[in-house]
Design an enzyme around this catalytic site. Structure first.
Site, PDB file in Angstrom:
ATOM      1  N   GLY A  81      39.935  37.427  42.283  1.00  0.00           N
ATOM      2  CA  GLY A  81      38.481  37.238  42.303  1.00  0.00           C
ATOM      3  C   GLY A  81      38.072  35.942  42.977  1.00  0.00           C
ATOM      4  N   ARG A 145      43.572  42.172  45.595  1.00  0.00           N
ATOM      5  CA  ARG A 145      44.341  42.138  44.357  1.00  0.00           C
ATOM      6  C   ARG A 145      45.689  42.855  44.455  1.00  0.00           C
ATOM      7  NH1 ARG A 145      41.687  39.854  40.249  1.00  0.00           N
ATOM      8  NH2 ARG A 145      39.397  39.910  40.168  1.00  0.00           N
ATOM      9  N   ASP A 176      48.013  35.957  37.302  1.00  0.00           N
ATOM     10  CA  ASP A 176      48.808  37.054  37.854  1.00  0.00           C
ATOM     11  C   ASP A 176      49.280  36.744  39.279  1.00  0.00           C
ATOM     12  OD1 ASP A 176      48.789  38.757  35.641  1.00  0.00           O
ATOM     13  OD2 ASP A 176      46.824  39.563  36.154  1.00  0.00           O
ATOM     14  N   LYS A 202      43.624  28.944  40.784  1.00  0.00           N
ATOM     15  CA  LYS A 202      42.245  29.398  41.014  1.00  0.00           C
ATOM     16  C   LYS A 202      41.833  30.373  39.935  1.00  0.00           C
ATOM     17  CE  LYS A 202      41.545  33.170  41.772  1.00  0.00           C
ATOM     18  NZ  LYS A 202      41.384  34.621  41.935  1.00  0.00           N
ATOM     19  N   THR A 203      40.717  30.299  39.382  1.00  0.00           N
ATOM     20  CA  THR A 203      40.034  31.359  38.646  1.00  0.00           C
ATOM     21  C   THR A 203      38.838  30.776  37.901  1.00  0.00           C
ATOM     22  OG1 THR A 203      40.099  33.100  36.980  1.00  0.00           O
ATOM     23  CG2 THR A 203      41.603  31.280  36.595  1.00  0.00           C
ATOM     24  N   ASP A 205      37.737  31.968  35.396  1.00  0.00           N
ATOM     25  CA  ASP A 205      37.945  32.247  33.970  1.00  0.00           C
ATOM     26  C   ASP A 205      38.412  31.025  33.175  1.00  0.00           C
ATOM     27  OD1 ASP A 205      37.381  34.732  34.902  1.00  0.00           O
ATOM     28  OD2 ASP A 205      39.381  35.560  34.617  1.00  0.00           O
ATOM     29  N   TYR A 243      11.538  38.504  23.020  1.00  0.00           N
ATOM     30  CA  TYR A 243      12.748  39.239  23.397  1.00  0.00           C
ATOM     31  C   TYR A 243      14.018  38.557  22.909  1.00  0.00           C
ATOM     32  CZ  TYR A 243       9.686  41.524  26.810  1.00  0.00           C
ATOM     33  OH  TYR A 243       8.669  42.209  27.412  1.00  0.00           O
ATOM     34  N   GLY A 251      34.848  36.358  32.604  1.00  0.00           N
ATOM     35  CA  GLY A 251      35.900  35.473  32.094  1.00  0.00           C
ATOM     36  C   GLY A 251      37.127  36.235  31.652  1.00  0.00           C
ATOM     37  N   GLU A 426      27.409  36.370  40.119  1.00  0.00           N
ATOM     38  CA  GLU A 426      26.414  35.351  40.507  1.00  0.00           C
ATOM     39  C   GLU A 426      27.034  33.956  40.642  1.00  0.00           C
ATOM     40  OE1 GLU A 426      26.222  37.504  38.135  1.00  0.00           O
ATOM     41  OE2 GLU A 426      24.272  38.472  38.049  1.00  0.00           O
TER      42      GLU A 426
HETATM   43  P1  FBP Z   1      40.701  36.304  38.793  1.00  0.00           P
HETATM   44  O1  FBP Z   1      41.467  36.331  37.523  1.00  0.00           O
HETATM   45  O2  FBP Z   1      41.362  37.010  39.892  1.00  0.00           O
HETATM   46  O3  FBP Z   1      40.302  34.912  39.172  1.00  0.00           O
HETATM   47  O4  FBP Z   1      39.347  37.109  38.563  1.00  0.00           O
HETATM   48  C1  FBP Z   1      38.280  36.610  37.871  1.00  0.00           C
HETATM   49  C2  FBP Z   1      37.252  37.661  37.592  1.00  0.00           C
HETATM   50  O5  FBP Z   1      36.007  37.183  38.071  1.00  0.00           O
HETATM   51  C3  FBP Z   1      37.160  38.019  36.114  1.00  0.00           C
HETATM   52  O6  FBP Z   1      36.368  37.114  35.405  1.00  0.00           O
HETATM   53  C4  FBP Z   1      36.608  39.413  36.165  1.00  0.00           C
HETATM   54  O7  FBP Z   1      36.957  40.150  35.024  1.00  0.00           O
HETATM   55  C5  FBP Z   1      37.248  39.990  37.391  1.00  0.00           C
HETATM   56  O8  FBP Z   1      37.511  38.908  38.248  1.00  0.00           O
HETATM   57  C6  FBP Z   1      36.406  41.010  38.092  1.00  0.00           C
HETATM   58  O9  FBP Z   1      37.167  41.584  39.086  1.00  0.00           O
HETATM   59  P2  FBP Z   1      36.610  42.208  40.422  1.00  0.00           P
HETATM   60  O10 FBP Z   1      36.234  41.080  41.316  1.00  0.00           O
HETATM   61  O11 FBP Z   1      37.780  42.950  40.968  1.00  0.00           O
HETATM   62  O12 FBP Z   1      35.452  43.051  40.073  1.00  0.00           O
END
Ligand code: FBP
Length: 564
Positions: A81, A145, A176, A202-203, A205, A243, A251, A426
């Site tokens: 991602g 991926r 991963d 990188k991530t 999350d 609301y 994440g 976003e």
């Molecule tokens: P990574 O672990 O590859 O950094 O992905 C992060 C992420 O944004 C997650 O938070 C989310 O669940 C996933 O990617 C969504 O995947 P995709 O971009 O394939 O829709």
């Protein structure tokens, strides 16, 4: 091509570098530590990583190393991602390579790891690189991926590396992808290839972290972007006063993003999956908890609020976790049978026979639209795609039903009107915050130094991140040090362990301390948009998570003066 005023301005931003990386690359030496161990399953991992297991930690120190002046040919991959700052990792790597030797060359593999397998690449040169400095996104070379797993894929990757005469490959990815980097480093050595492999954390999350990796890049920008949006919604909720907003935050499994955003915005509720699991809360109990707060706020005349929901919540609710695990195994073991079923009804009938009694009951109780989301394709690593499960909608429907019952017995006297939101995409490609711009550039430059020093099977590490950037510490961490064995696709595999939210950790404790107040008393904070120019406290502040976990480091000079 027309570009925004901010993009033009960001081209001119010079990322701040750790002092050790700011000089000439030939004045950086490696301080080599003791051999390391994996975090668990040492015997199994030692066997699997015969050539790369147990390498020492390395830290960059001042010294002499003319070796870094040699010409290098390096390939780079963006994996998984998007996360803000990826372009700056490539820029740091590129500038390092060119500073070492102007004839060194950098090749970007297109579309993620599949670019390496298929030999699809572009050479990165000055003008091309300059268009992407300090910008968000992974569009410079794209991402993907694909997991390089099979013998054929490894052989094809080796053939590409050989054809391009690559000294090294840098894989910029999450847990991963870095597991993949570790496997590739090992395969390359065992098959006689001299191509080194270096990973970069990188991530968005924030779950790729440990004692040596303080945070993954992208977390800072993503959480600041979501917090801006949450703050805006909070202000709207507090203005309209009618609301309840249920906001799911990306994440994956870990709740770091939700927790960080809660610390930045002080919503009424922030569910933490790891806590839900520790307390073995059922879906019914989570619903009861939310309803109790909604009813209490209604008693105070406040029929509004904001609830943060971590993306992976369903994986942590015991009955859901069991269901997902059974579905994962079934969909892997009986893939042929499952894939032949046409339509949800046929799948549901088949599952009723193949799932355990308990899981079949859980599955049946889900609204069909949500149940279908549990059956969507797994990602290439065998994970359920939690971003596609609409937990926020599921919770709204359960809360609505429960509140209706409570109303009948007089336990709820308010009105409940809810909106659902999902913030994920976003925040992944925003212009990197100053922190991510600096951190990523340093990570890229660090990978160059690791390569130039002959390291392989390492992840680029930049630490001491709550100190000013010039005091950051750079070096490399052996990838095997972060690994253990886990069940994937129905069998045990070596993987980098995900860092989940620690319930004994300071960030969670900060939430716990404030929770009773935030639940009932409207205490919202409005962080506003990320700022790139201005005073330090407005544009250079790290995340609350980093500050709480690592403590705020004063400038070394100031600290020394105070000591006197
Ligand atoms: P990574 O672990 O590859 O950094 O992905 C992060 C992420 O944004 C997650 O938070 C989310 O669940 C996933 O990617 C969504 O995947 P995709 O971009 O394939 O829709």
């Amino acid at each position: 091509m027309k570009i925004s005023a901010l993009q033009t301005a960001r081209y001119g931003y010079a990322p701040k570098l750790p002092a050790i990386l700011a000089g000439n690359p030939d004045s950086i030496a490696l301080e080599v530590g003791k051999p390391t161990q994996s975090i668990a399953d040492q015997t199994e991992l030692k066997k699997l990583f015969e050539n790369t297991y147990g390498k020492p930690l390395v830290t960059f120190v001042k010294g002499k190393n003319p070796e870094v002046k040699k010409t290098l040919r390096v390939g780079v991959i963006l994996s998984g991602g998007q996360a803000a700052g990826g372009h700056n990792v490539i820029a740091g790597l590129y500038d390092g390579l060119k500073k070492g030797n102007a004839s060194s060359r950098l090749f970007g593999f297109l579309g993620g790891p599949s670019g390496l397998v298929e030999g699809s690449y572009v050479e990165i040169k000055d003008r091309f690189m300059d268009q992407y400095r300090n910008t968000g996104g992974f569009d410079i070379i794209g991402s993907g991926r694909t997991k390089i797993e099979s013998d054929e894929q490894v052989a094809a990757s080796m053939a590409t590396a050989k054809k391009l005469k690559l000294d090294a490959i840098v894989i910029i990815g999450g847990d991963d992808s870095n597991t993949n980097a570790a496997l590739l480093a090992e395969h390359f050595i065992s098959k006689g290839s001299s191509t080194q492999v270096i990973g970069v954390p990188k991530t968005i999350d924030g779950d790729l972290k440990n004692a040596m990796i303080e945070t993954s890049f992208g977390f800072d920008t993503a959480t600041k972007t979501y917090s801006e949006l949450i703050g805006n919604i909070e202000r709207d909720a507090n203005s309209a006063k009618k609301y309840w907003h249920f906001i799911k935050l990306m994440g994956r499994s870990a709740s770091h993003i939700a927790l960080e955003c809660a610390l930045q915005t002080q919503p009424n509720v922030c569910l933490i999956s790891e806590e839900v699991e520790a307390n073995k809360m059922t879906l019914g109990q989570v619903t009861d908890y939310l309803c109790a707060i909604i009813a209490k706020r209604a008693e105070n005349g406040e029929n509004f609020g904001v609830i943060l929901i971590p993306e992976g919540l369903v994986e942590f609710i015991p009955e859901m976790k069991r269901l997902i695990a059974e579905l994962n195994d079934l969909m892997a073991d009986k893939a042929d049978e499952f894939n032949k079923l046409s339509g949800f009804d046929a799948q549901a009938t088949w599952l009723a026979k193949n799932l355990s009694k308990a899981s079949a009951k859980t599955f049946k109780a889900l609204p069909p639209a949500i149940a279908q989301q549990f059956l969507m394709d797994r990602d290439p690593h065998g994970n359920v795609q939690v971003s596609r499960i609409e937990t926020e909608k599921l919770l709204i429907s359960l809360v609505e039903a429960k509140l209706a019952t409570m109303k009948k017995t007089g336990k709820f006297k308010g009105v409940f009107s809810a909106y659902n939101h999902f913030f994920g995409y976003e925040g992944r490609c925003a212009f990197p915050s100053n922190f991510d711009s600096d951190y990523c550039y340093a990570l890229g430059y660090t990978s160059f130094v690791l390569i130039a020093n002959g390291c392989t099977g390492y992840i680029s590490s930049v630490r001491n991140l709550t100190a000013p950037a010039n005091e950051w510490i750079a070096g490399g961490v052996p990838l095997t040090m972060m690994m253990n064995m886990e069940r994937r696709h129905g069998s045990k595999k070596p993987v980098i362990r995900k860092a989940l939210v620690e319930l004994e950790g300071k960030p969670f404790k900060a939430l716990l301390k404030n929770r009773p107040t935030w639940e009932l008393k409207t205490s919202y904070i409005y962080p506003g948009a990320i700022q790139y120019y201005g005073p330090d406290e407005v544009c250079n502040e790290p995340t609350q998570t980093l500050l709480l976990e690592r403590g705020r480091k004063k400038k070394a000079a100031v600290a020394a003066k105070k000591k006197k």
